[in-house]
Design a protein around this motif. Structure first.
Motif, PDB file in Angstrom:
ATOM      1  N   CYS A  37      31.437  11.457 -15.544  1.00 50.66           N
ATOM      2  CA  CYS A  37      30.306  12.627 -14.252  1.00 50.66           C
ATOM      3  C   CYS A  37      32.049  12.753 -14.138  1.00 50.66           C
ATOM      4  CB  CYS A  37      29.831  12.065 -13.571  1.00 50.66           C
ATOM      5  SG  CYS A  37      27.974  11.596 -14.506  1.00 50.66           S
ATOM      6  N   HIS A  38      32.106  13.797 -12.538  1.00 47.50           N
ATOM      7  CA  HIS A  38      33.349  14.433 -12.212  1.00 47.50           C
ATOM      8  C   HIS A  38      33.259  14.146 -10.499  1.00 47.50           C
ATOM      9  CE1 HIS A  38      34.978  16.466 -15.377  1.00 47.50           C
ATOM     10  NE2 HIS A  38      33.949  17.645 -15.730  1.00 47.50           N
ATOM     11  N   SER A  39      31.932  13.240 -10.522  1.00 52.26           N
ATOM     12  CA  SER A  39      31.653  12.496  -9.074  1.00 52.26           C
ATOM     13  C   SER A  39      30.962  11.235  -8.883  1.00 52.26           C
ATOM     14  CB  SER A  39      31.461  13.508  -8.097  1.00 52.26           C
ATOM     15  OG  SER A  39      29.956  14.189  -7.990  1.00 52.26           O
ATOM     16  N   PRO A  40      31.511  10.929  -7.856  1.00 44.13           N
ATOM     17  CA  PRO A  40      30.626   9.673  -7.911  1.00 44.13           C
ATOM     18  C   PRO A  40      29.029   9.864  -7.384  1.00 44.13           C
ATOM     19  CG  PRO A  40      32.024   9.335  -5.546  1.00 44.13           C
ATOM     20  CD  PRO A  40      32.267  10.663  -6.432  1.00 44.13           C
ATOM     21  N   GLU A  41      28.875  10.587  -6.359  1.00 43.34           N
ATOM     22  CA  GLU A  41      27.386  11.227  -6.651  1.00 43.34           C
ATOM     23  C   GLU A  41      26.816  11.245  -7.652  1.00 43.34           C
ATOM     24  OE1 GLU A  41      30.248  12.959  -4.680  1.00 43.34           O
ATOM     25  OE2 GLU A  41      30.116  11.869  -2.645  1.00 43.34           O
ATOM     26  N   GLU A  42      27.712  12.257  -8.595  1.00 45.24           N
ATOM     27  CA  GLU A  42      26.607  12.717  -9.870  1.00 45.24           C
ATOM     28  C   GLU A  42      26.678  11.542 -11.271  1.00 45.24           C
ATOM     29  OE1 GLU A  42      27.809  15.585 -13.979  1.00 45.24           O
ATOM     30  OE2 GLU A  42      29.224  15.368 -11.882  1.00 45.24           O
ATOM     31  N   ALA A  43      27.267  11.096 -10.718  1.00 41.70           N
ATOM     32  CA  ALA A  43      27.099   9.358 -12.052  1.00 41.70           C
ATOM     33  C   ALA A  43      26.013   9.002 -10.841  1.00 41.70           C
ATOM     34  CB  ALA A  43      28.393   8.512 -11.858  1.00 41.70           C
ATOM     35  N   ARG A  44      25.685   8.060 -10.124  1.00 49.69           N
ATOM     36  CA  ARG A  44      24.933   7.680  -8.448  1.00 49.69           C
ATOM     37  C   ARG A  44      23.722   8.503  -9.512  1.00 49.69           C
ATOM     38  NH1 ARG A  44      26.205   8.270  -3.127  1.00 49.69           N
ATOM     39  NH2 ARG A  44      24.743  10.207  -3.284  1.00 49.69           N
ATOM     40  N   ASP A  45      23.595   9.758  -8.728  1.00 48.61           N
ATOM     41  CA  ASP A  45      22.173   9.976  -9.308  1.00 48.61           C
ATOM     42  C   ASP A  45      21.646  10.153 -10.818  1.00 48.61           C
ATOM     43  OD1 ASP A  45      22.321  10.845  -6.857  1.00 48.61           O
ATOM     44  OD2 ASP A  45      22.625  13.128  -7.010  1.00 48.61           O
ATOM     45  N   LYS A  46      22.533   9.945 -11.311  1.00 47.38           N
ATOM     46  CA  LYS A  46      22.234   9.869 -12.411  1.00 47.38           C
ATOM     47  C   LYS A  46      21.684   8.398 -13.151  1.00 47.38           C
ATOM     48  CE  LYS A  46      24.077  12.315 -16.461  1.00 47.38           C
ATOM     49  NZ  LYS A  46      22.662  12.638 -16.913  1.00 47.38           N
ATOM     50  N   VAL A  47      22.726   7.381 -12.314  1.00 49.23           N
ATOM     51  CA  VAL A  47      21.867   6.044 -12.766  1.00 49.23           C
ATOM     52  C   VAL A  47      20.601   6.000 -12.311  1.00 49.23           C
ATOM     53  CG1 VAL A  47      22.843   3.659 -11.898  1.00 49.23           C
ATOM     54  CG2 VAL A  47      24.542   5.067 -12.768  1.00 49.23           C
ATOM     55  N   GLN A  49      18.511   8.069 -11.947  1.00 55.53           N
ATOM     56  CA  GLN A  49      17.175   8.741 -12.748  1.00 55.53           C
ATOM     57  C   GLN A  49      16.634   7.620 -13.318  1.00 55.53           C
ATOM     58  OE1 GLN A  49      18.369  12.504 -14.411  1.00 55.53           O
ATOM     59  NE2 GLN A  49      16.399  12.404 -15.127  1.00 55.53           N
ATOM     60  N   LEU A  50      18.254   7.779 -14.592  1.00 53.75           N
ATOM     61  CA  LEU A  50      17.917   6.195 -15.609  1.00 53.75           C
ATOM     62  C   LEU A  50      16.887   4.648 -15.991  1.00 53.75           C
ATOM     63  CD1 LEU A  50      21.020   7.173 -17.379  1.00 53.75           C
ATOM     64  CD2 LEU A  50      18.809   7.970 -17.808  1.00 53.75           C
ATOM     65  N   ASN A  51      17.568   4.193 -14.233  1.00 57.47           N
ATOM     66  CA  ASN A  51      16.888   3.135 -13.841  1.00 57.47           C
ATOM     67  C   ASN A  51      15.365   2.754 -12.821  1.00 57.47           C
ATOM     68  OD1 ASN A  51      18.894   0.932 -14.578  1.00 57.47           O
ATOM     69  ND2 ASN A  51      20.164   1.983 -13.218  1.00 57.47           N
ATOM     70  N   GLY A  52      14.913   4.576 -12.796  1.00 58.35           N
ATOM     71  CA  GLY A  52      13.974   4.765 -12.316  1.00 58.35           C
ATOM     72  C   GLY A  52      13.821   4.344 -10.827  1.00 58.35           C
ATOM     73  N   TRP A  53      15.145   4.429 -10.586  1.00 57.97           N
ATOM     74  CA  TRP A  53      14.732   4.063  -8.754  1.00 57.97           C
ATOM     75  C   TRP A  53      15.202   5.457  -8.065  1.00 57.97           C
ATOM     76  CZ3 TRP A  53      20.240   1.689  -8.440  1.00 57.97           C
ATOM     77  CH2 TRP A  53      20.047   0.179  -9.877  1.00 57.97           C
ATOM     78  N   LYS A  54      14.286   5.030  -6.740  1.00 57.73           N
ATOM     79  CA  LYS A  54      14.069   6.127  -5.812  1.00 57.73           C
ATOM     80  C   LYS A  54      15.117   5.903  -4.853  1.00 57.73           C
ATOM     81  CE  LYS A  54       9.690   7.870  -7.777  1.00 57.73           C
ATOM     82  NZ  LYS A  54       8.160   6.763  -7.694  1.00 57.73           N
ATOM     83  N   LYS A  55      15.481   6.983  -3.663  1.00 54.39           N
ATOM     84  CA  LYS A  55      16.407   6.572  -2.441  1.00 54.39           C
ATOM     85  C   LYS A  55      14.976   6.788  -1.875  1.00 54.39           C
ATOM     86  CE  LYS A  55      20.122   9.454  -3.419  1.00 54.39           C
ATOM     87  NZ  LYS A  55      21.240  10.254  -3.234  1.00 54.39           N
ATOM     88  N   ASN A  56      14.842   6.125  -0.265  1.00 50.48           N
ATOM     89  CA  ASN A  56      14.405   6.297   0.608  1.00 50.48           C
ATOM     90  C   ASN A  56      14.703   7.656   1.505  1.00 50.48           C
ATOM     91  OD1 ASN A  56      16.165   4.664   1.931  1.00 50.48           O
ATOM     92  ND2 ASN A  56      15.279   2.342   1.881  1.00 50.48           N
ATOM     93  N   ASN A  57      14.705   7.445   2.921  1.00 52.20           N
ATOM     94  CA  ASN A  57      15.143   8.407   3.888  1.00 52.20           C
ATOM     95  C   ASN A  57      16.271   7.833   4.802  1.00 52.20           C
ATOM     96  OD1 ASN A  57      12.905   9.957   3.635  1.00 52.20           O
ATOM     97  ND2 ASN A  57      11.975   9.431   5.186  1.00 52.20           N
ATOM     98  N   HIS A  58      16.747   6.370   4.170  1.00 50.97           N
ATOM     99  CA  HIS A  58      18.265   6.155   4.675  1.00 50.97           C
ATOM    100  C   HIS A  58      19.193   5.611   3.437  1.00 50.97           C
ATOM    101  CE1 HIS A  58      15.759   5.085   8.483  1.00 50.97           C
ATOM    102  NE2 HIS A  58      14.464   4.614   7.635  1.00 50.97           N
TER     103      HIS A  58
END
Length: 63
Positions: A37-47, A49-58
C-alpha cells in the motif's frame, strides 16, 4: 477463548506499507507479505477488512 493476536498486520518498508498474514506458534510469529500500500491509511483499512474489524465513531476498533 478468542485469540487477541491479529491474523493480518501492516508495517512500513521503505516508501511502502506492507500488509502481512501472520502465522503464530507458541513462541514466534511469522508474517507473509500479501499486499503493498502507498499510505498507512490504505494499509490499515485493508487490515481492518481482512481481520473483520469495524471502526466505531471514535476511530477505535470494535473486535
Amino acid at each position: 477463548m478468542r485469540s487477541r493476536r491479529p491474523k493480518y498486520t501492516y508495517e512500513r518498508r521503505g516508501p511502502l506499507w506492507i500488509v502481512y498474514r501472520n502465522e503464530y506458534t507458541q513462541s514466534t510469529c511469522e508474517g507473509t507479505p500479501i499486499a503493498e500500500c502507498h499510505s498507512p491509511e490504505e494499509a490499515r483499512d485493508k487490515v481492518y477488512q481482512l481481520n473483520g474489524w469495524k471502526k466505531n465513531n471514535h476511530g477505535r476498533t470494535n473486535l
